[in-house]
Design an enzyme around this catalytic site. Structure first.
Site, PDB file in Angstrom:
ATOM      1  N   LYS A   1     -38.270  28.604 -14.738  1.00 48.92           N
ATOM      2  CA  LYS A   1     -37.133  28.811 -15.410  1.00 48.92           C
ATOM      3  C   LYS A   1     -37.278  29.537 -17.181  1.00 48.92           C
ATOM      4  CE  LYS A   1     -33.456  28.037 -16.849  1.00 48.92           C
ATOM      5  NZ  LYS A   1     -31.808  28.817 -16.663  1.00 48.92           N
TER       6      LYS A   1
ATOM      7  N   LYS B   1     -34.283  26.246 -27.613  1.00 54.71           N
ATOM      8  CA  LYS B   1     -35.604  25.287 -26.844  1.00 54.71           C
ATOM      9  C   LYS B   1     -36.194  25.919 -25.253  1.00 54.71           C
ATOM     10  CE  LYS B   1     -33.007  23.259 -23.549  1.00 54.71           C
ATOM     11  NZ  LYS B   1     -32.801  23.202 -21.787  1.00 54.71           N
TER      12      LYS B   1
HETATM   13  N1  LIG Z   1     -24.739  26.853 -20.477  1.00 58.42           N
HETATM   14  C1  LIG Z   1     -26.254  27.549 -19.667  1.00 58.42           C
HETATM   15  O1  LIG Z   1     -25.213  28.613 -19.577  1.00 58.42           O
HETATM   16  C2  LIG Z   1     -26.795  27.426 -18.979  1.00 58.42           C
HETATM   17  C3  LIG Z   1     -28.371  26.053 -19.073  1.00 58.42           C
HETATM   18  N2  LIG Z   1     -28.607  25.912 -18.986  1.00 58.42           N
HETATM   19  C4  LIG Z   1     -29.327  24.681 -19.456  1.00 58.42           C
HETATM   20  O2  LIG Z   1     -28.698  23.162 -18.618  1.00 58.42           O
HETATM   21  C5  LIG Z   1     -28.991  22.527 -19.279  1.00 58.42           C
HETATM   22  C6  LIG Z   1     -27.519  22.021 -19.713  1.00 58.42           C
HETATM   23  O3  LIG Z   1     -26.492  23.344 -20.584  1.00 58.42           O
HETATM   24  P1  LIG Z   1     -25.371  22.417 -21.216  1.00 58.42           P
HETATM   25  O4  LIG Z   1     -23.927  22.264 -20.086  1.00 58.42           O
HETATM   26  O5  LIG Z   1     -25.383  24.285 -21.326  1.00 58.42           O
HETATM   27  O6  LIG Z   1     -25.204  22.093 -21.760  1.00 58.42           O
HETATM   28  P2  LIG Z   1     -24.291  20.909 -22.845  1.00 58.42           P
HETATM   29  O7  LIG Z   1     -24.576  21.168 -24.841  1.00 58.42           O
HETATM   30  O8  LIG Z   1     -22.636  21.442 -23.081  1.00 58.42           O
HETATM   31  O9  LIG Z   1     -24.160  19.576 -22.189  1.00 58.42           O
HETATM   32  C7  LIG Z   1     -24.968  18.677 -22.295  1.00 58.42           C
HETATM   33  C8  LIG Z   1     -25.052  17.230 -21.793  1.00 58.42           C
HETATM   34  O10 LIG Z   1     -26.246  15.973 -22.276  1.00 58.42           O
HETATM   35  C9  LIG Z   1     -25.679  15.332 -21.809  1.00 58.42           C
HETATM   36  N3  LIG Z   1     -26.194  14.902 -23.488  1.00 58.42           N
HETATM   37  C10 LIG Z   1     -27.023  15.422 -24.459  1.00 58.42           C
HETATM   38  N4  LIG Z   1     -27.995  14.828 -25.223  1.00 58.42           N
HETATM   39  C11 LIG Z   1     -27.353  12.898 -24.423  1.00 58.42           C
HETATM   40  C12 LIG Z   1     -28.186  12.271 -24.560  1.00 58.42           C
HETATM   41  N5  LIG Z   1     -29.219  11.871 -26.216  1.00 58.42           N
HETATM   42  N6  LIG Z   1     -27.689  11.300 -23.519  1.00 58.42           N
HETATM   43  C13 LIG Z   1     -27.218  11.691 -22.619  1.00 58.42           C
HETATM   44  N7  LIG Z   1     -26.738  12.854 -22.375  1.00 58.42           N
HETATM   45  C14 LIG Z   1     -26.658  13.892 -23.258  1.00 58.42           C
HETATM   46  C15 LIG Z   1     -23.923  15.540 -23.230  1.00 58.42           C
HETATM   47  O11 LIG Z   1     -22.967  14.559 -23.289  1.00 58.42           O
HETATM   48  P3  LIG Z   1     -21.892  14.309 -24.178  1.00 58.42           P
HETATM   49  O12 LIG Z   1     -21.134  15.439 -23.515  1.00 58.42           O
HETATM   50  O13 LIG Z   1     -21.944  13.241 -24.740  1.00 58.42           O
HETATM   51  O14 LIG Z   1     -22.756  15.517 -25.289  1.00 58.42           O
HETATM   52  C16 LIG Z   1     -23.683  16.583 -21.992  1.00 58.42           C
HETATM   53  O15 LIG Z   1     -23.879  16.277 -20.652  1.00 58.42           O
HETATM   54  C17 LIG Z   1     -29.753  22.663 -20.345  1.00 58.42           C
HETATM   55  O16 LIG Z   1     -30.578  22.123 -20.008  1.00 58.42           O
HETATM   56  C18 LIG Z   1     -29.639  24.168 -20.822  1.00 58.42           C
HETATM   57  O17 LIG Z   1     -30.350  24.401 -21.291  1.00 58.42           O
HETATM   58  C19 LIG Z   1     -29.023  26.018 -17.684  1.00 58.42           C
HETATM   59  C20 LIG Z   1     -28.667  27.757 -17.046  1.00 58.42           C
HETATM   60  C21 LIG Z   1     -27.716  27.879 -17.585  1.00 58.42           C
HETATM   61  O1  LIG Z   2     -29.792  28.768 -19.238  1.00 55.39           O
HETATM   62  C1  LIG Z   2     -29.727  30.802 -19.501  1.00 55.39           C
HETATM   63  C2  LIG Z   2     -29.201  30.766 -17.841  1.00 55.39           C
HETATM   64  O2  LIG Z   2     -28.454  31.787 -18.455  1.00 55.39           O
HETATM   65  O3  LIG Z   2     -29.660  31.090 -16.755  1.00 55.39           O
END
Ligand SMILES: NC(=O)C1=CN([C@@H]2O[C@H](COP(=O)(O)OP(=O)(O)OC[C@H]3O[C@@H](n4cnc5c(N)ncnc54)[C@H](OP(=O)(O)O)[C@@H]3O)[C@@H](O)[C@H]2O)C=CC1
Ligand SMILES: O=CC(=O)O
Length: 341
Positions: free
Chosen positions: A217, A285
């Protein structure tokens, strides 16, 4: 084990939705396709209750697709209000990751970063407190291998099994059930949850030991992050020399370097609009983690290092929660300051 049972299929690729999100009808067709696909002798069956922790941009549509496919889903999110749309679809709620894990057979986690993934799995009230032999924990967050191994150690110490399964694909692929799963860890858990992965994704790779999914990834995302910077530089330069950047987007789309990402993001970048699909803070990140991965094997990745600096600048400009395509704004700022000098 709970009564919930459903069928789904790898063959679902033939049933891709034409528009945003998967309708219940289309998900039901995936289920039907599974029964007739013949894979594994007449469809793949998952039996049991599914937990989902973390309902951000990615987690919410992934959990939603599981519910629409007929799964018995229990959710938790740090900010509780984000559970509401899922509860309206029929999900259950538990007040902590531990309680979700203890009430479900398999629990998925989609958290922001290594710190939150570790906290939700291993911290006080974390999932590991609710796990036991026979249960499974699948972490689909993007983290580094060391964090994934730490989580694996804690999860398996309870007798439960662990799979890392970060995803490639953004908000829209998550909505459309078109993610690509990069899995590693317990192979029998991989086989057990394959029907669920097939509801949320279009393909899945099993890569062996824990750490390999995380590494794959990070390599994919370091390429993506650098591509976005290079594309941004091209858009700005084309404009500066008097070309229409929209034409550049069109030219690129027809040639060997065409990529869905350029066609998708280019038109809004030209308008300086960055609706968030992949938050810029998460892209930075991933570059930070990829740089550490490269350093662990003494490989130089200078293009990624330079790209990372730009994303850091973009964060300092207040763009962390914008889409990662907003990195172009960091280049504009640099151009302005060099003009003033
Ligand atoms: N968006 C994208 O296009 C993609 C993202 N990813 C990866 O997937 C993961 C999630 O991404 P995404 O959904 O976009 O991110 P978001 O920022 O939208 O969501 C993050 C989630 O993590 C939770 N969270 C953050 N900090 C804490 C904590 N300390 N304790 C508990 N819960 C926590 C948030 O809760 P709360 O709602 O309370 O803030 C939320 O549910 C990441 O690792 C990202 O790199 C992978 C592929 C694609
Ligand atoms: O992590 C991000 C994506 O688009 O895949």
């Amino acid at each position: 084990m709970a009564a919930a049972a459903f069928l789904c299929a790898r063959a679902a690729a033939a049933l891709r939705p034409p528009s945003r999100g998967l309708s219940r009808r289309l998900l039901a067709s995936r289920v039907a396709a599974a029964s007739s696909s013949g894979e594994g002798g007449g469809g793949v069956e998952f039996q049991g209750k599914v937990g989902f922790l973390g309902l951000g941009i990615m987690g919410a549509p992934m959990a939603s697709n599981l519910i629409k496919a007929g799964c018995d889903v229990t959710v938790w999110n740090r900010t509780k209000s984000k559970c509401d749309p899922l509860l309206s679809l029929g999900a259950k709620y538990e007040p902590s990751p531990a309680e979700v894990a203890s009430s479900c057979d398999v629990t998925f986690a989609m958290l922001a970063d290594p710190q939150s993934a570790a906290e939700v799995a291993c911290g006080a009230g974390g999932a590991s407190e609710g796990l036991a032999p026979g249960k499974g924990y699948v972490d689909v967050s993007t983290v580094d291998g060391a964090t994934s191994k730490l989580i694996e150690e804690r999860i398996t110490s309870t007798g439960a099994s662990f799979l890392e399964a970060p995803v490639s694909g953004s908000k829209k692929p998550a909505e459309d059930g078109l993610l690509i799963f990069l899995t590693a860890g317990d192979e029998s858990l991989y086989k057990r949850v394959a029907p669920l992965l097939d509801v949320m994704g279009k393909s899945r790779f099993y890569l062996g030991d824990v750490g390999n999914g995380a590494a794959m990834k990070l390599v994919v995302n370091m390429v993506m992050g650098s591509m976005m910077v290079s594309f941004s530089e091209g858009l700005l330069l084309s404009e500066k020399v008097g070309l229409d950047p929209n034409t550049l987007v069109e030219v690129i789309s027809q040639g060997a370097i065409s990529a869905p990402m350029f066609s998708l993001k280019g038109p809004s970048m030209v308008k300086a609009a960055y609706p968030t699909a992949f938050p810029l803070k998460h892209q930075q990140k991933d570059l930070r983690l990829a740089l550490a991965l490269a350093e662990s094997v003494s490989q130089s990745i200078p293009t990624v290092a330079a790209a990372n600096e730009l994303y850091k600048t973009a964060k300092s400009l207040g763009l962390a929660d914008h889409d990662f395509s907003a990195v172009i704004e960091a280049l504009k700022t640099k151009a302005e300051s060099s003009q003033q000098q």
